[in-house]
Motif scaffolding. Structure first.
Motif, PDB file in Angstrom:
ATOM      1  N   SER A  29       0.857  -1.184   0.000  1.00  0.00           N
ATOM      2  CA  SER A  29       0.000   0.000   0.000  1.00  0.00           C
ATOM      3  C   SER A  29       0.894   1.234   0.000  1.00  0.00           C
ATOM      4  N   GLU A  31       0.533   5.353   0.060  1.00  0.00           N
ATOM      5  CA  GLU A  31      -0.402   6.460   0.243  1.00  0.00           C
ATOM      6  C   GLU A  31       0.359   7.777   0.338  1.00  0.00           C
ATOM      7  N   HIS A  34      -0.911  13.671   3.538  1.00  0.00           N
ATOM      8  CA  HIS A  34      -1.507  14.992   3.323  1.00  0.00           C
ATOM      9  C   HIS A  34      -0.512  16.095   3.669  1.00  0.00           C
ATOM     10  N   ARG A  60      -5.160   2.006  -8.548  1.00  0.00           N
ATOM     11  CA  ARG A  60      -5.385   3.316  -7.923  1.00  0.00           C
ATOM     12  C   ARG A  60      -6.734   3.250  -7.217  1.00  0.00           C
ATOM     13  N   VAL A  61      -6.739   3.573  -5.930  1.00  0.00           N
ATOM     14  CA  VAL A  61      -7.983   3.578  -5.171  1.00  0.00           C
ATOM     15  C   VAL A  61      -8.772   4.821  -5.562  1.00  0.00           C
ATOM     16  N   GLY A  63     -10.865   7.973  -5.639  1.00  0.00           N
ATOM     17  CA  GLY A  63     -11.177   9.016  -4.668  1.00  0.00           C
ATOM     18  C   GLY A  63     -10.152   9.180  -3.569  1.00  0.00           C
ATOM     19  N   GLU A  64      -9.030   8.455  -3.646  1.00  0.00           N
ATOM     20  CA  GLU A  64      -7.998   8.551  -2.616  1.00  0.00           C
ATOM     21  C   GLU A  64      -6.625   8.713  -3.264  1.00  0.00           C
ATOM     22  N   LYS A  66      -3.938   7.064  -3.197  1.00  0.00           N
ATOM     23  CA  LYS A  66      -3.420   5.778  -2.725  1.00  0.00           C
ATOM     24  C   LYS A  66      -3.328   4.762  -3.855  1.00  0.00           C
ATOM     25  N   LYS A 212     -13.495  -1.310  -1.534  1.00  0.00           N
ATOM     26  CA  LYS A 212     -13.157  -0.093  -2.273  1.00  0.00           C
ATOM     27  C   LYS A 212     -13.269  -0.382  -3.764  1.00  0.00           C
TER      28      LYS A 212
END
Length: 218
Positions: A29, A31, A34, A60-61, A63-64, A66, A212
């Protein structure tokens, strides 16, 4: 001459088999942390490039900021280099979890060997549903629990073999956790399918899922 060629072919096949048996799978993972002013899309593109040569699937997740990926390597220390490079290049949070082949696990459970061959590695839909699953068995004897799991694995792998679903499943090494990726024209169709799966019917209150939507990365 044909004998020489045949012997050489057999040696290559044996070598290939040995190499394949040494491959290790990992769930990674990545990420983007922020931070004001972070150019997320650029970082995602760079991260994708760093893992590309080692990944059999990259997602690609939606909306995130990540990426999740399934990596396959001969030497696990390669992942140390990948992680170091990622964290040097940007504000990434990276986690890496060892996996085992779900087909191998299904074979250990006693599923028909016709269903436990190599996974097709086929996910052709525009959107892929990613299931992160944890399975408990409180109050259920281990032998019965494994029987339920065998029936579940056989049901899913048979549907995949018959072309009814596209799904790739990976078991977390030494744990009752799975990562599954599946394509359906309408992701909501999974709701109806899950209600018919053996483990869901018999012990659905002990199956915990996070879901997801993801897209495959090129």
């Amino acid at each position: 001459m044909s004998s020489v060629i045949s012997d050489a072919t057999r040696r290559r096949a044996r070598t290939s088999s040995v190499v394949m048996s040494r491959l290790m799978q990992f769930f990674m993972s990545i990420e983007v942390k922020h931070k004001t002013g972070t150019v997320v899309e650029s970082l995602i593109t760079h991260a994708n490039g760093y893992i590309k040569d080692h990944a059999i699937f990259r997602f690609r997740v939606i909306g995130e900021a990540k990426i999740v990926a399934i990596l396959e390597v001969e030497d696990a220390t390669v992942l140390d280099t990948v992680t170091s490079e990622l964290m040097y290049r940007g504000p990434f949070k990276v986690t890496c979890t060892p996996l085992t082949s779900y087909e191998r696990w299904a074979k250990l459970l006693g599923v028909d060997v016709k269903l436990t061959g190599p996974a097709p590695r086929k996910l052709t839909g525009k959107y892929v549903t990613w299931f992160e699953v944890t399975i408990e068995h409180h109050g259920i004897p281990l032998e019965q629990f494994l029987e339920y799991w065998r029936d579940e694995a056989a049901s899913i792998l048979e549907q995949r073999s018959n072309g009814q679903i596209e799904i790739e499943i990976f078991k977390v090494l030494g744990e009752r956790r799975l990562h599954a990726f599946s394509c359906k024209d309408n992701p909501e169709d999974w709701e109806g399918l899950m209600l018919k799966l053996p483990m869901w019917v018999k012990m659905g209150d002990q199956i915990y899922k996070k879901t997801k939507l993801v897209t495959q990365m090129l």
